[in-house]
Design an enzyme around this catalytic site. Sequence first.
Site, PDB file in Angstrom:
ATOM      1  N   HIS A 105       0.838  -1.205   0.000  1.00 39.26           N
ATOM      2  CA  HIS A 105       0.000   0.000   0.000  1.00 39.26           C
ATOM      3  C   HIS A 105       0.870   1.251   0.000  1.00 39.26           C
ATOM      4  CE1 HIS A 105       0.679  -1.266   4.181  1.00 39.26           C
ATOM      5  NE2 HIS A 105       0.709   0.019   4.495  1.00 39.26           N
ATOM      6  N   HIS A 107       0.803   5.183   1.225  1.00 39.20           N
ATOM      7  CA  HIS A 107       0.116   6.179   2.050  1.00 39.20           C
ATOM      8  C   HIS A 107       0.140   7.534   1.353  1.00 39.20           C
ATOM      9  CE1 HIS A 107       0.120   4.020   6.049  1.00 39.20           C
ATOM     10  NE2 HIS A 107       1.133   3.369   5.490  1.00 39.20           N
TER      11      HIS A 107
HETATM   12  P1  5GP Z   1       1.538   0.275   7.524  1.00 39.22           P
HETATM   13  O1  5GP Z   1       1.856   0.472   8.975  1.00 39.22           O
HETATM   14  O2  5GP Z   1       1.491  -1.199   7.178  1.00 39.22           O
HETATM   15  O3  5GP Z   1       2.387   1.075   6.579  1.00 39.22           O
HETATM   16  O4  5GP Z   1       0.083   0.876   7.326  1.00 39.22           O
HETATM   17  C1  5GP Z   1      -1.076   0.173   7.587  1.00 39.22           C
HETATM   18  C2  5GP Z   1      -2.166   1.188   7.717  1.00 39.22           C
HETATM   19  O5  5GP Z   1      -3.408   0.512   7.572  1.00 39.22           O
HETATM   20  C3  5GP Z   1      -2.208   1.906   9.063  1.00 39.22           C
HETATM   21  O6  5GP Z   1      -2.046   3.299   8.858  1.00 39.22           O
HETATM   22  C4  5GP Z   1      -3.602   1.555   9.617  1.00 39.22           C
HETATM   23  O7  5GP Z   1      -4.209   2.660  10.245  1.00 39.22           O
HETATM   24  C5  5GP Z   1      -4.359   1.131   8.387  1.00 39.22           C
HETATM   25  N1  5GP Z   1      -5.383   0.131   8.632  1.00 39.22           N
HETATM   26  C6  5GP Z   1      -5.230  -1.042   9.309  1.00 39.22           C
HETATM   27  N2  5GP Z   1      -6.374  -1.753   9.281  1.00 39.22           N
HETATM   28  C7  5GP Z   1      -7.267  -1.014   8.571  1.00 39.22           C
HETATM   29  C8  5GP Z   1      -8.643  -1.221   8.204  1.00 39.22           C
HETATM   30  O8  5GP Z   1      -9.265  -2.223   8.529  1.00 39.22           O
HETATM   31  N3  5GP Z   1      -9.236  -0.248   7.461  1.00 39.22           N
HETATM   32  C9  5GP Z   1      -8.569   0.889   7.086  1.00 39.22           C
HETATM   33  N4  5GP Z   1      -9.242   1.784   6.359  1.00 39.22           N
HETATM   34  N5  5GP Z   1      -7.280   1.118   7.419  1.00 39.22           N
HETATM   35  C10 5GP Z   1      -6.637   0.179   8.155  1.00 39.22           C
END
Ligand code: 5GP
Length: 140
Positions: A105, A107
């Site tokens: 993903h 951001h």
């Molecule tokens: P990472 O830390 O892997 O770069 O980012 C994962 C992101 O996914 C986090 O910012 C977290 O808030 C978001 N996230 C986790 N679970 C969910 C979900 O069920 N729905 C949404 N919309 N965001 C999620």
Amino acid sequence: EMEVMIMDNCIFCKIASHQIPGKILYEDDVCMAFLDLSQTTNGHTLVIPKKHYQHVLDVDQETLGHMMSVVQRVACQIEEKMNTKGFNIVSNMNEVAGQSVHHFHIHIIPRYQTDDPFHIQYTDRSGDVDLETIYQQIID
Ligand code: 5GP
Ligand code: ZN
């Protein structure tokens, strides 16, 4: 609509396949943009491929290129509607870099002021390292 493989227990696969709801801002056959639950700043958005890839080095070039054009398009929309002053576009790869969901993903983090709840810091270590040594290590 194109069919995509769904990884069990992957929250983003479930959002991509509409098994669980998301606040979707954009969607096509290969990717989707939806609001991140955490909203580190207002409008914090994630762009994901519908197909499950672990991280940025796993995704194919064509999908990645398409996703970046969607990042640009969605960021433009957020900028207009939210009166954003700038963005950080970030992708964390692996736990060491803070990745918590192992479905690739990107951001989109809107910025409104320098002391937003989100900040990114590049420590100046130029006095502690030998740039030429690092350069040779990478290109050798
Ligand atoms: P990472 O830390 O892997 O770069 O980012 C994962 C992101 O996914 C986090 O910012 C977290 O808030 C978001 N996230 C986790 N679970 C969910 C979900 O069920 N729905 C949404 N919309 N965001 C999620
Ligand atoms: Zn997945």
